[in-house]
Enzyme design. Sequence first.
Site: not given
Length: 518
Positions: A489-490
């Site tokens: 998700h980064r």
Amino acid sequence: MAQVLEFKLPDLGEGLTEAEIVRWLVEVGDVVAIDQPVVEVETAKAMVEVPCPYGGVVTARFGEEGTELPVGAPLLTVAVGATESSSSLGTAAAQAGSRESRNGGAAADGSAAGAGQDSGSGSASGSGSGNVLVGYGTGAPAARRRRIRPQPTALNGTPAAASASASASASGSTAPGPVVAGPLTGSASATAGPVAGAAPATALAGEVDGREGPVAVVSPLVRRLARQHEIDLRRLTGSGPDGLILRADVDAAIRLAGEAAEAESRSADAPARRAVPERTAAGEPAAERVPLRGVRGAVADKLSRSRTEIPDATCWVDADATELMAVRAAMNAATGPSAGPKVSVLALLARICTAALARYPELNSTVDTEAREIVRLPGVHLGFAAQTERGLVVPVVRDAHTRNAESIGAEIARLTELARTGKISPAQLTGGTFTLNNYGVFGVDGSTPIINHPEAAMLGVGRIMPKPWVHQGELAVRQVVQLSLTFDHRVCDGGTAGGFLRYVADCVEQPAVLLRTL
């Protein structure tokens, strides 16, 4: 004279620091050629046959099967030049003896030393390896200069070599020269008198027995005493001239070993037995403990690191794969000029992934945590999960973005065969940028895969099976597959991940969509 060279476990690449000995391919006393595989080792990545860069006679092996060795640890020693010189050793010894009888012990010692240097340099010059592993190359080993040890002195103050020469001349026999052939061929009849030139032959005899490496020991009595008490002479520092190991050094080591054994038996045995009982209190067998090492250990470390460092999320979708299966059947049924190798479903899915990554390059990236940067990678090196007898491995198809489905399929087949036979190299298991995981071969529909660190995403594919599906407004039986995407998700938000997965599903349901990118 043979020159004993030590071959150490080389750096097998890809940051590997240790390997486990699986199977020795040579025995002590065997003659090996340059670049001949001598041992089979298992790293965290693959099974590897390690070739030896020297040619000669194996004089010692270090480590039993199942032993883990760090990179740089000794593997074996090889007497280089022993096979070439063994046939002429008897003649050389006789000539050396006659020269000693005529010219005295000092002249014979000088001749023996010069001959040893010449033969050592000659054998070294021709023993270069042409098979390169990281850590050793193709060049010949550097010439080694031999140190001439001081002559031992007899009780009457006369050098021992001169005494031996005089006695030999008086009896009409020749003094024995440095004999190597006896120990190398397993003969016990080759002995050497107490001459200075006999020291290298005695040391070589100790090296051939398979338990000891090159050590500074002259006396056979010292060697026998060390063997009887299982003392490793390589670990002793001699108190004699030039580090020569004496009987007093071995006696001291025997005393220390006895004291250590007694201390261990008093303080460690009982607690150790209580720590891992053979049976539980109820009399049932105790739990089995399996070491986390080799492939299993590497997988455990990598997955743990992934879960610790990567904030992953998963999304999934069901897709109608009926059209994709029909297209594959038509491709494989083609005849004539358009015919070609069979194309697998995995190859088609891999080609779909490369097309999707071209649209969504955020998922073909990694995160540099120290610099706090997202690194978007220019090429796609596609990894695919493969289950083997040694465990789960992930071979990598290099430059998958430049290949078509047929080329990707051929490379997948080649790498899979190497992985199943244990012949795949560490380099072929690393460097991936995106992973495709076909867990449908295990008969399951869905999963939430763990990202292959340091990658940013993994696509999981379940089994393709008939299911009821609404097709063109009517209920029908269609070939349905579940697709799941786990992503970091980064590197992106849910919209990017959802767009990637939807594009993959569209290509599965309508393969003609791929024509836009061909």
